[in-house]
Design an enzyme around this catalytic site. Structure first.
Site, PDB file in Angstrom:
ATOM      1  N   TYR A 225     -11.070  -9.391   2.651  1.00 39.66           N
ATOM      2  CA  TYR A 225     -11.350  -8.452   3.416  1.00 39.66           C
ATOM      3  C   TYR A 225     -12.696  -7.921   2.940  1.00 39.66           C
ATOM      4  CZ  TYR A 225     -10.448  -3.400   3.888  1.00 39.66           C
ATOM      5  OH  TYR A 225     -10.509  -2.029   4.123  1.00 39.66           O
TER       6      TYR A 225
ATOM      7  N   LYS B 151      -1.023  -0.512   5.227  1.00 40.87           N
ATOM      8  CA  LYS B 151      -0.838  -1.519   6.255  1.00 40.87           C
ATOM      9  C   LYS B 151       0.486  -1.476   6.716  1.00 40.87           C
ATOM     10  CE  LYS B 151      -5.275  -1.427   5.788  1.00 40.87           C
ATOM     11  NZ  LYS B 151      -6.021  -2.453   5.049  1.00 40.87           N
TER      12      LYS B 151
ATOM     13  N   ARG C 145       0.362  10.836 -14.615  1.00 39.26           N
ATOM     14  CA  ARG C 145      -0.413   9.844 -14.630  1.00 39.26           C
ATOM     15  C   ARG C 145       0.208   8.521 -15.100  1.00 39.26           C
ATOM     16  NH1 ARG C 145      -4.141   9.211 -18.128  1.00 39.26           N
ATOM     17  NH2 ARG C 145      -4.612  11.387 -18.243  1.00 39.26           N
TER      18      ARG C 145
ATOM     19  N   ASP D 151      -3.889 -11.812  -1.846  1.00 38.78           N
ATOM     20  CA  ASP D 151      -3.949 -10.550  -0.921  1.00 38.78           C
ATOM     21  C   ASP D 151      -3.050 -10.638  -0.110  1.00 38.78           C
ATOM     22  OD1 ASP D 151      -4.185  -8.304   0.620  1.00 38.78           O
ATOM     23  OD2 ASP D 151      -6.250  -8.154   0.227  1.00 38.78           O
TER      24      ASP D 151
HETATM   25  C1  LIG Z   1      -6.933  -2.415   4.222  1.00 39.01           C
HETATM   26  C2  LIG Z   1      -6.928  -3.704   3.184  1.00 39.01           C
HETATM   27  C3  LIG Z   1      -7.458  -3.544   2.059  1.00 39.01           C
HETATM   28  C4  LIG Z   1      -7.918  -2.228   1.191  1.00 39.01           C
HETATM   29  O1  LIG Z   1      -6.884  -1.309   1.286  1.00 39.01           O
HETATM   30  P1  LIG Z   1      -7.174   0.049   1.327  1.00 39.01           P
HETATM   31  O2  LIG Z   1      -5.765   0.679   1.224  1.00 39.01           O
HETATM   32  O3  LIG Z   1      -7.929   0.465   2.580  1.00 39.01           O
HETATM   33  O4  LIG Z   1      -7.845   0.704   0.049  1.00 39.01           O
HETATM   34  C5  LIG Z   1      -7.461  -4.830   1.223  1.00 39.01           C
HETATM   35  N1  LIG Z   1      -7.034  -6.050   1.838  1.00 39.01           N
HETATM   36  C6  LIG Z   1      -6.788  -6.293   3.004  1.00 39.01           C
HETATM   37  C7  LIG Z   1      -6.361  -7.639   3.357  1.00 39.01           C
HETATM   38  C8  LIG Z   1      -6.811  -4.974   3.842  1.00 39.01           C
HETATM   39  O5  LIG Z   1      -6.450  -5.085   5.108  1.00 39.01           O
END
Ligand SMILES: *Cc1c(COP(=O)(O)O)cnc(C)c1O
Length: 387
Positions: free
Chosen positions: A107, A204, A54, A179
């Site tokens: 998001y 992603k 951790r 982000d």
């Molecule tokens: C999918 C996504 C998230 C969240 O991520 P997870 O891995 O599903 O927790 C945050 N921001 C954007 C732009 C996303 O597409």
């Protein structure tokens, strides 16, 4: 080897940063350290500083070094999911009484986290149109500590000028968070445009194969890195060794994949833009996109995400989403396979009735890296069936 005056290119760094071969065996790929704990030579005698996974783990370290390098930051921290990474940033940098100003198209899960998890603990949230600097300025309050934006945004592909918003945020002493999930560092590096923190859902484009969840935080600010790093350890939403390994494996081809995602998206956009059933295409690569000039300045290419509206409204959008053969109907994005999504009832169902609500005639595509002709044929047949 690169010469001292020429830094290595992105694709080289995506393969090599933090990925030195294993010195004991020469294994080209660093081992996956699938272990929870590490033997001590004597009490407190740690080998290489490793004590408990951790806190630190060599496989996670390899990923963190790679993420920091690709975003041009000094510190990378990896988490179990994108939202776990975002949660760590929000809780490490905000305390009760503080306010965060987010884009009105962030998001949905990010908005839900701030609105339903942090707000009850006393952190204020409001949203603003980040493409309008006056609206951002008007949204900043005395207690505002953080600006949070996403560009391109989801699903309307709005483009925010990172440099301008970061400068505005810094005038007010705010921490500026971007982000960067949609663009990935292969297309855009927000820290170089003035952002203080980059967050990612590595689930992603970075992971890229729809087979692993993960999140990341990258920053060059020592104090922010220290605070978020402490929360990563103290709250424990770390990425596990195997997940870190899979993410590293994906990142090696990020640059190649991104080129193909972008050119395939361009091919699909061409078909959409010419079809009578399509009323509007949202893609920053189009000259007609209101953010095209900014996108051309701050992104290398325009990526694999495309949204569009249909003349037939909600029923046509739903019929299209259910009528493709190669594009699979699923949430998420950024994988090698093409996906189609009906935002109003899938990814964005949770923001219905809020200021983040999306039009119900909209379809979102995550264009994969398959053979372009196959994708174009599929889009065309699904459109033709609407007529
Ligand atoms: C999918 C996504 C998230 C969240 O991520 P997870 O891995 O599903 O927790 C945050 N921001 C954007 C732009 C996303 O597409």
């Amino acid at each position: 080897m690169s010469t001292p005056d020429r830094p290595q290119g992105f694709a080289t760094r995506a393969i090599h940063a933090g990925q030195a071969f294993d010195p004991t065996t020469g294994a080209v790929i660093p081992p996956v350290y699938q272990t929870s704990t590490f033997v001590q030579e004597h009490v407190g005698g740690l080998r290489g500083g490793y004590e408990y996974t951790r806190g630190t783990n060599p496989t996670r370290d390899a990923l963190q070094t790679l993420l920091a390098d690709l975003e041009g930051g000094r510190h990378g921290l990896s988490f179990a999911s994108g939202l776990a990474a975002e949660d760590a940033v929000l809780r490490a940098l905000l305390t009760p009484g503080d306010h965060v100003l987010m884009g009105n198209d962030v998001y949905g899960g990010t908005h839900r986290l701030a609105n339903r998890v942090l707000a009850p603990w006393g952190v204020g949230l409001s949203t603003a149109e980040m493409t309008d600097l006056d609206a951002v300025r008007a949204g900043v309050r005395e207690e505002t500590r953080m600006l949070w934006l996403e560009t391109p945004s989801n699903p309307l592909m709005k483009i925010t000028d990172i440099e301008a918003v970061a400068a505005l945020g810094h005038e007010h002493g705010l921490v500026v968070v971007v982000d960067n999930t949609f663009a990935s560092p292969a297309l855009q590096q927000p820290l170089s445009l003035g952002a203080d923190v980059v967050v990612h859902s590595t689930t992603k484009y970075l992971g890229g194969h729809s087979d692993v969840l993960g999140g990341a935080v990258v920053t060059s600010d020592e104090e922010i890195a220290e605070k978020v790093g402490f929360l990563q350890f103290a709250a424990g939403a770390v990425s596990a060794p195997w997940e870190a390994f899979l993410t590293i494996r994906g990142i090696k081809t990020l640059e190649l994949r991104t080129q193909r995602h972008s050119s395939n998206a361009e091919a699909v956009v061409e078909v959409l833009a010419a079809h009578p059933e399509v009323t509007r295409v949202y893609y920053p690569g189009l000259d007609s996109h209101p953010g095209h000039d900014i996108a051309a300045r701050q992104m290398r290419r325009f990526g694999g995400m495309v949204s569009f509206s249909l003349a037939g409204g909600a029923s046509a959008a739903r019929a299209f989403a259910e009528g493709t053969r190669l594009f699979q109907l699923a949430e998420s994005l950024g994988g090698v396979e093409s996906l189609v999504n009906y935002p109003a009832e899938m990814t964005h169902a949770s923001v219905r009735g809020t200021e983040l609500e999306v039009p119900d005639d909209l379809v979102r595509l995550s264009v994969g890296i398959e053979t372009p002709e196959d994708l174009v044929d599929d889009v065309r047949q699904a459109l033709d069936r609407l007529a």
